[in-house]
Design a protein around this motif. Structure first.
Motif, PDB file in Angstrom:
ATOM      1  N   UNK A  53      -6.609  -7.179   1.056  1.00  0.00           N
ATOM      2  CA  UNK A  53      -7.513  -6.790  -0.035  1.00  0.00           C
ATOM      3  C   UNK A  53      -7.508  -5.300  -0.336  1.00  0.00           C
ATOM      4  N   UNK A  54      -7.243  -4.474   0.668  1.00  0.00           N
ATOM      5  CA  UNK A  54      -7.203  -3.037   0.416  1.00  0.00           C
ATOM      6  C   UNK A  54      -5.851  -2.567  -0.085  1.00  0.00           C
ATOM      7  N   UNK A  55      -4.819  -3.363   0.133  1.00  0.00           N
ATOM      8  CA  UNK A  55      -3.527  -3.002  -0.425  1.00  0.00           C
ATOM      9  C   UNK A  55      -2.397  -3.046   0.579  1.00  0.00           C
ATOM     10  N   UNK A  56      -1.260  -2.508   0.144  1.00  0.00           N
ATOM     11  CA  UNK A  56      -0.030  -2.535   0.931  1.00  0.00           C
ATOM     12  C   UNK A  56       0.557  -1.133   0.969  1.00  0.00           C
ATOM     13  N   UNK A  57       1.083  -0.764   2.130  1.00  0.00           N
ATOM     14  CA  UNK A  57       1.813   0.486   2.281  1.00  0.00           C
ATOM     15  C   UNK A  57       3.296   0.149   2.351  1.00  0.00           C
ATOM     16  N   UNK A  58       4.074   0.648   1.382  1.00  0.00           N
ATOM     17  CA  UNK A  58       5.512   0.396   1.337  1.00  0.00           C
ATOM     18  C   UNK A  58       6.222   1.557   2.012  1.00  0.00           C
ATOM     19  N   UNK A  59       6.760   1.291   3.186  1.00  0.00           N
ATOM     20  CA  UNK A  59       7.368   2.334   4.022  1.00  0.00           C
ATOM     21  C   UNK A  59       8.878   2.323   3.822  1.00  0.00           C
ATOM     22  N   UNK A  60       9.406   3.418   3.296  1.00  0.00           N
ATOM     23  CA  UNK A  60      10.844   3.556   3.061  1.00  0.00           C
ATOM     24  C   UNK A  60      11.460   4.623   3.966  1.00  0.00           C
ATOM     25  N   UNK A  61      10.930   4.806   5.124  1.00  0.00           N
ATOM     26  CA  UNK A  61      11.383   5.760   6.151  1.00  0.00           C
ATOM     27  C   UNK A  61      11.187   7.218   5.745  1.00  0.00           C
ATOM     28  N   UNK A  62      11.705   7.624   4.599  1.00  0.00           N
ATOM     29  CA  UNK A  62      11.571   9.019   4.191  1.00  0.00           C
ATOM     30  C   UNK A  62      10.447   9.223   3.177  1.00  0.00           C
ATOM     31  N   UNK A  63       9.779   8.144   2.777  1.00  0.00           N
ATOM     32  CA  UNK A  63       8.678   8.256   1.846  1.00  0.00           C
ATOM     33  C   UNK A  63       7.854   6.972   1.889  1.00  0.00           C
ATOM     34  N   UNK A  64       6.619   7.089   1.431  1.00  0.00           N
ATOM     35  CA  UNK A  64       5.709   5.953   1.473  1.00  0.00           C
ATOM     36  C   UNK A  64       4.978   5.825   0.144  1.00  0.00           C
ATOM     37  N   UNK A  65       4.807   4.579  -0.273  1.00  0.00           N
ATOM     38  CA  UNK A  65       4.081   4.274  -1.503  1.00  0.00           C
ATOM     39  C   UNK A  65       2.921   3.355  -1.167  1.00  0.00           C
ATOM     40  N   UNK A  66       1.762   3.712  -1.633  1.00  0.00           N
ATOM     41  CA  UNK A  66       0.567   2.921  -1.370  1.00  0.00           C
ATOM     42  C   UNK A  66       0.178   2.137  -2.615  1.00  0.00           C
ATOM     43  N   UNK A  67       0.014   0.826  -2.454  1.00  0.00           N
ATOM     44  CA  UNK A  67      -0.579  -0.011  -3.495  1.00  0.00           C
ATOM     45  C   UNK A  67      -2.029  -0.243  -3.096  1.00  0.00           C
ATOM     46  N   UNK A  68      -2.940   0.502  -3.698  1.00  0.00           N
ATOM     47  CA  UNK A  68      -4.369   0.336  -3.431  1.00  0.00           C
ATOM     48  C   UNK A  68      -4.911  -0.647  -4.457  1.00  0.00           C
ATOM     49  N   UNK A  69      -5.083  -1.886  -4.037  1.00  0.00           N
ATOM     50  CA  UNK A  69      -5.297  -2.980  -4.988  1.00  0.00           C
ATOM     51  C   UNK A  69      -6.753  -3.249  -5.314  1.00  0.00           C
ATOM     52  N   UNK A  70      -7.669  -2.448  -4.800  1.00  0.00           N
ATOM     53  CA  UNK A  70      -9.093  -2.559  -5.155  1.00  0.00           C
ATOM     54  C   UNK A  70      -9.646  -3.961  -4.968  1.00  0.00           C
ATOM     55  N   UNK A  71      -9.267  -4.612  -3.887  1.00  0.00           N
ATOM     56  CA  UNK A  71      -9.791  -5.938  -3.582  1.00  0.00           C
ATOM     57  C   UNK A  71      -8.941  -7.092  -4.069  1.00  0.00           C
TER      58      UNK A  71
END
Length: 976
Positions: free
Chosen positions: A789-807
């Motif tokens: 519900x809070x989201x997903x952290x996409x880990x690409x080793x040299x960078x990270x992208x957060x999907x904060x899905x607001x529930x």
């Protein structure tokens, strides 16, 4: 002279090593019936020998001797041509076949002319069923011995002598001789098994309940003062009945919260009957878990704890006894809730989700660890006791588990009165000997049974949490996606309100009156005064309060120009006002001070002209955030695709090139796909996103907003949905906000994981590792259907992208680089959503929570620079999250705080917790923070001297394990 020289069964195998372990239900029932029916005492007594067996493709010679031949269904196709007809034509052959044992006994009626009543010996009864159970136990021991490549040590001559003696005693009506010989025969088999295995298998009989089976369940229960035959109600291995030679074969029942409420609705008599049977140990039980519609996967850690403790408490109150073992019928219980469950005082837990068939593991009984707490867990794969298939080779499977060093457990599960024939034979055998295992109550199994030493290696996310969405859709629940988002936001709002109240109490050193309901504005005003600020109606000096666990960068408007304090990241003018980008500490505050303190507020003409020289005002050469169709700030550039209206690319971080893209997608029959002509590279027809208009809504130095409108169309250009996407980027922030509005009347299929509208993002590399933010922790995903519900952290080793899905809790990985956040599915009425995407955020968990809660603001009187910023609570390092805080007072009125720290990462760390006032005493709470105040204080007194905490004035230092949750009780200095 016997009527028949031999009784034999034709088996569909070459040796007992090949005895079938898997078959259809009908074949299994017929096969086990064929083996056991020949162990009828009348047949054994007349033949003076035990039955034997032959291969179905190598039957005995039918030309000599009289025989009874039993043929199970699965052996018929293996018989030699014409063999059956020869046997039926031969008067010396008794041909028996059938679907079950009763049918076969009917065909033996001429050999069994009378019914045989049970015989009552001094300490137990003996019946025909006991001989059938002996035959079944003999089969299982033989199969186990051969399948595990052991050499049989059974004294077959003595064993056969005991069986024949028991049969003769039964036919002659001698109960003592019958029982004594049966004991000897079962002991022979037990000694044979003990020759290879010193530990005994464990048998657990568990009855499941539902609203529709409660009457049948209570109708099958004995009166609490009655004793069931053969010791089936005997409570423990040390009972008097066991000493007399009758081993207990207790049953257990699962009573979770919804079933407890249903029993309560039946009346107090049913509740009393259940409680009496449990108290006198005639019935074992487990339960106390929440109902299946409670998803622990979509709760915060504190929310999940509250659900578990509330359900357990309600069950205990209704039954009048606390469940000795935690369990729930439907829904999974994640392993990271072990500490919470252990704090309930249970002996163990059952991890199995019986409704969905998940939660079991390769080992049947393991040690499950949650931080510093360990709890024994039953994770055996359930056996359907109403089926015959699992009992074909249960002995061999239990033996294999023992042989590999595991604890062998047969968890036999069934509904009331729905039990198979062989299940009953296994229980009967268990009342005579431990050859196939000992029956246990749940409590005794965990408290005195064999103790495990292997640890559970499963991850902390709940197994198959994605099924919960499917079930909601199947039940026709409205808004299966957005309703959960609203609940998540409400839960976080409640936690933030509680945190704000705790911050006020720590600042003042006083406990708020119990039951007081105060609006956030009033509480903020009280807190401002407590930290030395004076509320004002003049908005030239503004205070921003952050009740979140992570520092934030936000924007606020003030009259006039801000003073260039450290907390001011940047500012720009807008008429007489300034828009200030300000940094606020976690659980802290920042005051934006007007530069003209003590003078008239508002930005003068001179100040506006001076902005030109600094590049922040009129005619400035500094570019605004929107440039053409792109959004730019110090951390990223976001390019909007003019054709689709989605995000064409995001350029951010030290790595060059496009790292991220975004579009709306329609999956499955959310659209009419019959005429689509648009294809992807693999030739699959898909809808496409087509923009009609892209416009700049706002373009300033502090904020940029771009809006794209258009449609999702099929291959013929038919519109299946209209969309409006609004992209918002603010100055100095690493989070991009995407607000989506959908207008669709598309019909959806029943499977929400294959029929939905979603926001699909793509990252640059195939090697991305998705990590779920679940219960305020970061876990690796083990499925393509992701629930977070809070989201997903996409880990690409040299960078990270957060999907904060607001529930918006449900996500799906598509191929390797694409991730869908589900927006609409069957039953969903909400059509506007906001998702945030973050790039290289320092604290993913707190950041994902912070997007659902705005900071609090108020106008204050001017302050000195030293009083313009600060914090009340500070935790380090950043991966340590302050999840919850509440206060209590002791008998002397001293203020104490209960603080929950969560290590969000799967690694240990040395943590520190600092307060705005001195700490006199602190202790870890091993039983959690949900206990009543009296128990908390007793726990505090007993544990304060033994915990591993270091106190340095206002700071507490401690070591935290991976994903550990620590509750600390703190007594402050200087409180009244």
């Amino acid at each position: 002279m016997p009527s028949y020289d031999e009784c034999c069964v034709l088996l569909p195998c070459s040796t007992l090593e090949d005895f079938p372990s898997d078959a259809s239900e009908e074949d299994a029932r017929s096969l086990l019936a064929a083996w056991t029916v020949l162990w009828h005492p009348k047949l054994i007594s007349e033949n003076e020998q035990i039955p034997t067996w032959y291969r179905a493709d190598g039957p005995p010679d039918t030309t000599t001797g009289n025989r009874v031949i039993v043929v199970p269904r699965s052996s018929v196709s293996m018989l030699p041509d014409g063999f059956e007809q020869k046997c039926r034509d031969n008067d010396s052959i008794k041909w028996i076949d059938g679907a079950n044992r009763n049918e076969m006994l009917g065909k033996l009626s001429d050999l069994l002319p009378q019914s045989f009543q049970p015989l009552q010996a001094s300490h137990r009864t003996a019946s025909v069923e006991d001989f059938f159970a002996l035959g079944y136990a003999f089969l299982q021991v033989q199969v186990m011995t051969r399948r595990l490549r052991y050499t049989s040590n059974l004294d077959e001559i003595y064993f056969e002598k005991c069986v024949v003696s028991a049969a003769n005693g039964f036919i002659q009506g001698d109960p003592e001789a019958t029982v004594t010989s049966l004991h000897d025969a079962f002991d022979c088999l037990a000694q044979e098994r003990d020759h290879y295995f010193t530990s005994d298998p464990h048998l657990i009989d568990l009855t499941l309940l539902s609203d529709s089976t409660l009457e049948k369940f209570f109708g099958s229960l004995p009166n609490s003062n009655e004793t069931a035959p053969n010791g089936s109600d005997a409570p423990s291995p040390t009972s008097d009945r066991e000493q007399e030679g009758v081993l207990p074969t207790p049953t257990n029942v699962l009573v979770d919260q919804p079933i407890a409420k249903s029993i309560q609705n039946l009346g107090s008599e049913k509740v009393t009957l259940l409680r009496n049977l449990i108290e006198n140990q005639s019935l074992g039980w487990a339960g106390g878990g929440p109902s299946g519609d409670v998803s622990l996967s979509t709760e915060t850690y504190t929310g999940a704890e509250n659900q578990i403790t509330q359900a357990f408490g309600e069950t205990s109150d209704i039954v009048g006894i606390r469940p000795p073992v935690y369990a729930r019928y439907s829904g999974s219980t994640p392993s990271d809730m072990t500490k919470v469950i252990a704090s309930l005082g249970v002996a163990g837990m059952i991890s199995v989700d019986f409704a969905n068939g998940t939660g079991f593991s390769d080992e049947a009984k393991v040690v499950q660890k949650g931080g510093s707490v360990e709890l024994h867990t039953l994770s055996a794969k359930p056996i359907d006791a109403a089926s015959e298939i699992p009992f074909l080779a249960i002995g061999a499977k239990l033996g294999e588990a023992i042989d590999s060093g595991e604890i062998a457990v047969a968890l036999m599960v069934h509904w009331p009165s729905l039990e198979g024939d062989t299940y009953r034979l296994l229980r009967t055998a268990a009342s005579w000997s431990l050859v196939l295992g000992r029956c246990w109550t749940m409590e005794e199994f965990f408290r005195t049974g064999e103790q495990p030493y292997h640890h559970n290696s499963s991850i902390n996310t709940a197994g198959r949490a994605d099924l919960e969405l499917t079930q909601r859709v199947e039940r026709g629940e409205p808004d299966p996606l957005s309703r959960l988002a609203r609940q998540t936001k409400q839960s976080i709002d409640q936690q933030n309100q509680a945190m704000l109240a705790a911050m006020l109490e720590i600042a003042t050193g006083k406990k708020l009156p119990a039951g007081e309901s105060v609006e956030d504005a009033e509480r903020l005003s009280q807190l401002a005064r407590a930290i030395g600020l004076v509320p004002s109606s003049d908005k030239s000096n503004m205070c921003i309060l952050n009740p979140n666990a992570c520092p934030i960068r936000t924007q606020i408007e003030i009259l006039g120009d801000p003073h260039r304090d450290k907390q001011v990241y940047a500012s720009s003018g807008s008429g007489k006002q300034s828009i200030v980008t300000v940094d606020v500490s976690a659980f802290g505050f920042s005051v934006i001070r007007n530069e003209a303190i003590g003078q008239s507020t508002g930005r003068t003409i001179g100040q506006r002209i001076r902005d030109v020289a600094s590049g922040t005002g009129w005619f400035s050469s500094t570019k605004p955030i929107v440039v053409n169709d792109s959004l730019l700030n110090a951390f990223m550039e976001v390019a909007i695709d003019p054709e689709s209206g989605g995000i064409k690319g995001v350029y951010s971080g030290s790595t060059r090139g496009n790292r991220f893209s975004l579009r709306l997608v329609s999956v499955g029959n959310a659209a009419n796909v019959s005429k689509m002509k648009v294809k992807n590279k693999d030739g699959e027809k898909k809808p496409i996103m087509k923009a009609d208009k892209i416009k700049t809504v706002t373009s300033r130095l502090d904020i940029g907003v771009i809006e794209s409108t258009g449609s999702i169309v099929d291959g013929d250009g038919e519109k299946i949905a209209k969309f409006e996407l609004t992209y918002t980027l603010r100055r100095g922030e690493r989070m991009l906000s995407v607000a989506a509005k959908l207008d669709t009347r598309a019909s959806f299929g029943d499977d929400p994981w294959r029929n939905y509208f979603a926001l699909r993002c793509a990252v640059a590399t195939d090697a991305v590792i998705p990590k779920l933010i679940v219960r305020d922790k970061i876990h690796k995903a083990n499925s393509r259907r992701l629930v977070a519900p809070l989201g997903i952290l996409l880990d690409e080793s040299d960078r990270q992208t957060l999907i904060a899905s607001s529930g918006m809790a449900y996500h799906r990985r598509v191929e390797d680089r694409f991730f869908d956040t589900l927006l609409c599915a069957k039953g969903e009425s909400k059509q506007d959503f906001t998702i945030h995407y973050g790039f290289e955020v320092a604290d993913p968990v707190s950041t994902a929570r912070s997007v659902m809660a705005d900071p609090l603001t108020m106008a204050v009187e001017p302050v000195d620079v030293d009083a313009s910023r600060g914090w009340l609570i500070h935790a380090s390092p950043k991966e340590v999250f302050v999840a919850d805080m509440k206060t209590v007072t002791d008998n002397q009125g001293q203020l104490l705080a209960i603080v929950r720290l969560i290590q969000t990462r799967s690694r240990g760390c040395n943590a520190a917790l600092q307060f705005c006032r001195g700490v006199a005493q602190a202790a870890r709470l091993t039983r959690g923070s949900h206990l009543p105040t009296e128990e908390l204080l007793r726990s505090f007194a007993s544990e304060a001297g033994s915990n591993q905490l270091t106190i340095e004035k206002d700071r507490i230092k401690l070591a935290m394990a991976a994903h550990e949750v620590v509750d600390i009780l703190v007594r402050f200095e200087g409180t009244p």
